[in-house]
Design a protein around this motif. Sequence first.
Motif, PDB file in Angstrom:
ATOM      1  N   VAL A 145       5.935  93.974  -7.356  1.00  0.00           N
ATOM      2  CA  VAL A 145       6.535  93.871  -8.722  1.00  0.00           C
ATOM      3  C   VAL A 145       7.306  92.456  -8.195  1.00  0.00           C
ATOM      4  CG1 VAL A 145       8.447  94.667 -10.202  1.00  0.00           C
ATOM      5  CG2 VAL A 145       7.177  96.371  -8.946  1.00  0.00           C
ATOM      6  N   GLU A 146       6.866  91.504  -9.270  1.00  0.00           N
ATOM      7  CA  GLU A 146       7.500  90.180  -9.333  1.00  0.00           C
ATOM      8  C   GLU A 146       8.359  90.029 -10.389  1.00  0.00           C
ATOM      9  OE1 GLU A 146       3.819  87.802  -9.240  1.00  0.00           O
ATOM     10  OE2 GLU A 146       3.942  87.512  -7.163  1.00  0.00           O
ATOM     11  N   ILE A 147       9.874  90.274 -10.241  1.00  0.00           N
ATOM     12  CA  ILE A 147      10.730  90.098 -11.160  1.00  0.00           C
ATOM     13  C   ILE A 147      11.045  88.795 -11.755  1.00  0.00           C
ATOM     14  CG2 ILE A 147      12.902  91.194 -11.771  1.00  0.00           C
ATOM     15  CD1 ILE A 147      12.844  93.361  -9.808  1.00  0.00           C
ATOM     16  N   GLU A 148      11.099  88.586 -12.844  1.00  0.00           N
ATOM     17  CA  GLU A 148      11.431  87.251 -13.391  1.00  0.00           C
ATOM     18  C   GLU A 148      12.755  86.707 -13.058  1.00  0.00           C
ATOM     19  OE1 GLU A 148      12.156  85.482 -17.886  1.00  0.00           O
ATOM     20  OE2 GLU A 148      10.098  86.497 -17.577  1.00  0.00           O
ATOM     21  N   GLN A 206      13.528  86.034  -9.806  1.00  0.00           N
ATOM     22  CA  GLN A 206      13.937  86.450  -8.501  1.00  0.00           C
ATOM     23  C   GLN A 206      12.549  86.162  -7.675  1.00  0.00           C
ATOM     24  OE1 GLN A 206      15.102  90.519  -8.061  1.00  0.00           O
ATOM     25  NE2 GLN A 206      16.477  90.551  -9.903  1.00  0.00           N
ATOM     26  N   LEU A 245       9.978  96.770  -3.396  1.00  0.00           N
ATOM     27  CA  LEU A 245       9.536  96.088  -4.524  1.00  0.00           C
ATOM     28  C   LEU A 245       8.030  96.389  -4.862  1.00  0.00           C
ATOM     29  CD1 LEU A 245      11.243  92.766  -3.906  1.00  0.00           C
ATOM     30  CD2 LEU A 245      11.718  94.188  -5.747  1.00  0.00           C
ATOM     31  N   ALA A 266       6.780 101.232 -12.926  1.00  0.00           N
ATOM     32  CA  ALA A 266       7.518 100.081 -12.464  1.00  0.00           C
ATOM     33  C   ALA A 266       8.769  99.942 -13.746  1.00  0.00           C
ATOM     34  CB  ALA A 266       6.742  98.808 -12.333  1.00  0.00           C
ATOM     35  N   LYS A 306      13.956  95.005 -17.005  1.00  0.00           N
ATOM     36  CA  LYS A 306      13.474  93.867 -16.421  1.00  0.00           C
ATOM     37  C   LYS A 306      12.104  93.144 -16.684  1.00  0.00           C
ATOM     38  CE  LYS A 306      16.833  94.123 -12.867  1.00  0.00           C
ATOM     39  NZ  LYS A 306      17.913  92.762 -12.834  1.00  0.00           N
ATOM     40  N   LYS A 307      12.157  91.888 -16.554  1.00  0.00           N
ATOM     41  CA  LYS A 307      10.665  91.445 -17.149  1.00  0.00           C
ATOM     42  C   LYS A 307      10.090  91.098 -15.861  1.00  0.00           C
ATOM     43  CE  LYS A 307      11.678  89.045 -21.454  1.00  0.00           C
ATOM     44  NZ  LYS A 307      11.463  87.867 -22.195  1.00  0.00           N
ATOM     45  N   PHE A 308       8.843  91.682 -15.661  1.00  0.00           N
ATOM     46  CA  PHE A 308       8.169  91.576 -14.242  1.00  0.00           C
ATOM     47  C   PHE A 308       6.603  91.458 -14.680  1.00  0.00           C
ATOM     48  CE2 PHE A 308       8.474  95.999 -15.401  1.00  0.00           C
ATOM     49  CZ  PHE A 308       7.221  96.460 -15.288  1.00  0.00           C
ATOM     50  N   THR A 309       6.046  91.125 -13.594  1.00  0.00           N
ATOM     51  CA  THR A 309       4.457  90.971 -13.748  1.00  0.00           C
ATOM     52  C   THR A 309       4.200  91.824 -12.211  1.00  0.00           C
ATOM     53  OG1 THR A 309       4.359  88.794 -12.444  1.00  0.00           O
ATOM     54  CG2 THR A 309       3.909  88.831 -14.704  1.00  0.00           C
TER      55      THR A 309
END
Length: 1081
Positions: free
Chosen positions: A555-558, A560, A569, A583, A590-593
């Motif tokens: 989880v790549e949180i915008e 961070q 994560l 997620a 949270k915004k994430f990809t």
Amino acid sequence: MALNAASHNPTGAKTGPISGDPPPPSSESMAALLGAAKDDPMGQHEGGQDGGDKDAEKKMKSQKELEKERKKAEKAKKFAEKQAKSVTGPSAPAASKNKEKKAKQEAAKEEPLPEYVEETPPGEKKILKPLDDQFHKAYIPKVVESGWYAWWEKQGFFKPEFGPDNKVKEDGYFVIPEPPPNVTGNLHMGHALPNALQDSLIRWHRISTQSVVENMLWRRQKMTRHDLGRKAFTNLIWDWKEEYHQKINSVLKRMGGSFDWTREAFTMDENLSAAVTETFVRLHEEGIIYRANRLVNWCVKLNTALSNLEVDSKELEGRTLLDVPGYDRKVEFGVITHFQYEIEGSSEKIEVATTRPETMLGDTGIAVHPNDERYKHLIGKNATHPFADRLMPIFADDYVDPEFGTGAVKITPAHDPNDFTLGQRHNLEFINILNDNGTLNHNVGEFEGMKRFDARYKVIEALKAKGLYVKWEHNAMKVPLCSKSKDVIEPIMKPQWWMRMKELADAAIKAVKDGEIVIRPETAEKSYFRWLEGVNDWCLSRQLWWGHQAPAYFVEIEGQHGDDSDNDLWITGRTEEDAEEKAKAKFPGKKFTLRRDQDVLDTWFSSGLWPFSTLGWPKKTHDFETLYPTSVLETGWDILFFWVARMIMLGIKLTGQVPFREVYCHSLVRDSEGRKMSKSLGNVVDPLDVMEGIELQALHDKLLVGNLDPKELATATKFQKTAFPDGIPECGADALRFSLVSYTTGGGDINFDIKVMHGYRRFCNKIYQATKYVLGKIDEDFVPQPTGAKTGHESLAERWILHKLTIAAKEINQALTDREFSQATSIAYQYWYTQLCDVYIENSKSLIQSGTPAEQRSAKNTLYTALEGGLTMIHPFMPFLTEELWQRLPRRPEDTTPSIVLAAYPTYSSALDDPASEEAYELLLGISKGVRSLMAEYAIKDDGHLFIQTHTPSAHATASASVPSIRSLSGKGVASLTILASRDPKPAGCVVASVSAAASVFLHVKGRVDADREIAKARAKLERATEGANRQKKILEDPGYREKVGEELQEVERRKLRDLESECREFEGSIAQFEELKLGG
């Protein structure tokens, strides 16, 4: 019906192959087959198992007795192998060589047979040709083995049968998961062994990868997987898989493997992939699978992490140069290098030592023992690194052995398991110095870009230049090698997926200790416990492109920058949509990809699910609900931990049940030099080459198209010339299977010997010719009895063979139940070779040729029963030959069985058990053997005058009533045969052979021999018999022996003593007679 001369012999001549006898089993093997029956540990129906007397007390064998039996079986096996070699070996007598040479010359004159073409359409029942057809006069494996398998498969003989309610029948079920072979290569003899064992069990119960492709890609096209790209490379592997999939299946079928092909599975199939995903997600959710940055075993050649089980240790006694993939010159190991670090702010230095000098570039500390007076003053100070702007703290730890080396230990936390622990304990810096490809990275300054072992020498040169080098010494050590590529393993820190093993291991240990699973042999069970009790967490990640990609998403949180090793994560999901929902729930607002992990899972992870994923799990399929747990897992001891233990752990965890009730670990097949068979060594033997035969040059040619390292080519070629100087003769599938099963004693590994296998081809010929003889003796209108029961009109010889048949059935069923495979084949071999062919068939000739019509009919009925029982008995080991011959036999009334595949396996019948007839007939056999032995020893080929002196009333009655049988069994040279009672005087002018305590054989030799010479021979024999009797007395008089050994075995030993004492008396009498001859002469 026209017959081959080899099978249609005159009375008294041996039936069977012109080419010579196969290896006979040792007489000692019979002792290894004795022992009381024991309860079935699986608690389920065993094919062919006899109920026995329900009121009889069951005798359990002790571990000591079982081990004794196993050792005897090992001894018998070695003897049989020795005998097989001696058939064609240099020790054969000259007469035999001349005979063989003459036979070869005769054969050379004959026109060679044209190439055989099977006329039966695939899938149809085989068209049986007359036995006088040119291809059927003698046993030819390819002729006998063609045409059957496709029919078996089309008829559905290999599929399970369910009851009307679609549930398992009352008889029970037998399910054996066939281990999935590696699809990136051909099968070899190491695969043929388990196939033979597994299919023997199946038939008995019925009737009663990426590194390889990478290497090939490089050798053929000089490309790496990265040159192709992931998609193109995985497509290439799929193509490779399909090519070898078909080859593997064709070999399994060619060997007669009766697997249910409708249930064939591949670990990358849709449902099996779903099982992998379900397992990973479920165990991650439970915290059993976790993400962590820890040291892994890194293979530079394969560019992937490995589990401890995939690492081999090469032991070195001192300085040794080893070949390492990627290096043109050999690399030095087995050396410890001493050098110094300078102490900060001082002229003092501290000496350390290492077997891996290049790792000093990643050193971040020095450890000493707290009580070591040499270094106490340095604790708390720093050493300076000569090639980096780095201070290294000197600290104390009880871990250090002050007596080893210099007592000061350099610490490289990122590249050594022990240093890793110390680094964590003392909060040292972890500096990785290696790239994944084995070159040094940006953390090493001037050494960046060098290959790791090139850097080893450069570091030493640089230390010398700075005056810090001290010396090198020989050092015994273990070098860790990748079991696949043979590259030297590097410990490297990597964020990977790990599985906690302690809880799973405890449950797996309990299952075996509680008896839910039986592991055989006992040595394998001990190894199982030892490994599980010290098990470490399992590294699941593999940096490969072929396999099951981990269903894990980072989880790549915008805004961070997350740590790839942070387990929090990572999200797992059965689908990407599932992972996204998880997620969102875990990181609300949270915004994430999501970035999916590119790594695949260790292949043993998916293989660990094999017993239940192949039956449909995680779905609740009919197969899973009715056929799980499976019955037996048969495999090699070398993957007991890789595979078996993991299947047990995962099976219990995911299904709540053990995956199988029994594990049998077979021996490993090694080459004739004792090396493990390996594709990389080029010493593998293709089962097809054994079955069909191959010339030496063709063997050499196969090395060139394989995956063999060019450096090994010369070694492999030399091995082939030594092991197969004349190529490999055609042995056939049946001989191959029988020899492999007969090798399996549950003890040591197997050294492959083609002579033994070819010897068993001659055994197949013996069976073939014996059956031809029987078919030639029964009339075309012959109809067997409805059953094999006695009619009451059987002769002594008939009662004897029926007794032998039922005892063999009893013992072979027990042996197979106990997984004593070598014993099982020995029982079948002895029944066929030494009892049916060499004795009963020989004796039946006189009955059929000169008996009354009633005697002839009875003899033929018994021949049929003995032959039918023998074929079904040996069928699990020799499926093709037995089907070919069984189909030629007339069926019993109302028997509609379509194939021997489904025919009833022989079982024990108390009505046929006749020990009195056995004792009586074996007296006759002993007498005839004594006659032949004496006539051969004294070169009397005709006009032999024999006397049989009996010592008991029962022996006298038996011998007196069986003179025709004795003459028939004794050969043509007997001119007269006289039966004497014990009260009669011993015949004068004779030599003697003691049969037993019940009878002796005398041959009249007066005027034909030298008396002094015979006296000397008799005295030598008397001395040996006396020594044997004295040894036997010591055994029987030992108080410990009488306490420990049962009455039955004691009686066997007492009988031996009586026989030896009888021999002594006979030799004493013989000496006295010859002395009288001298005086009278």
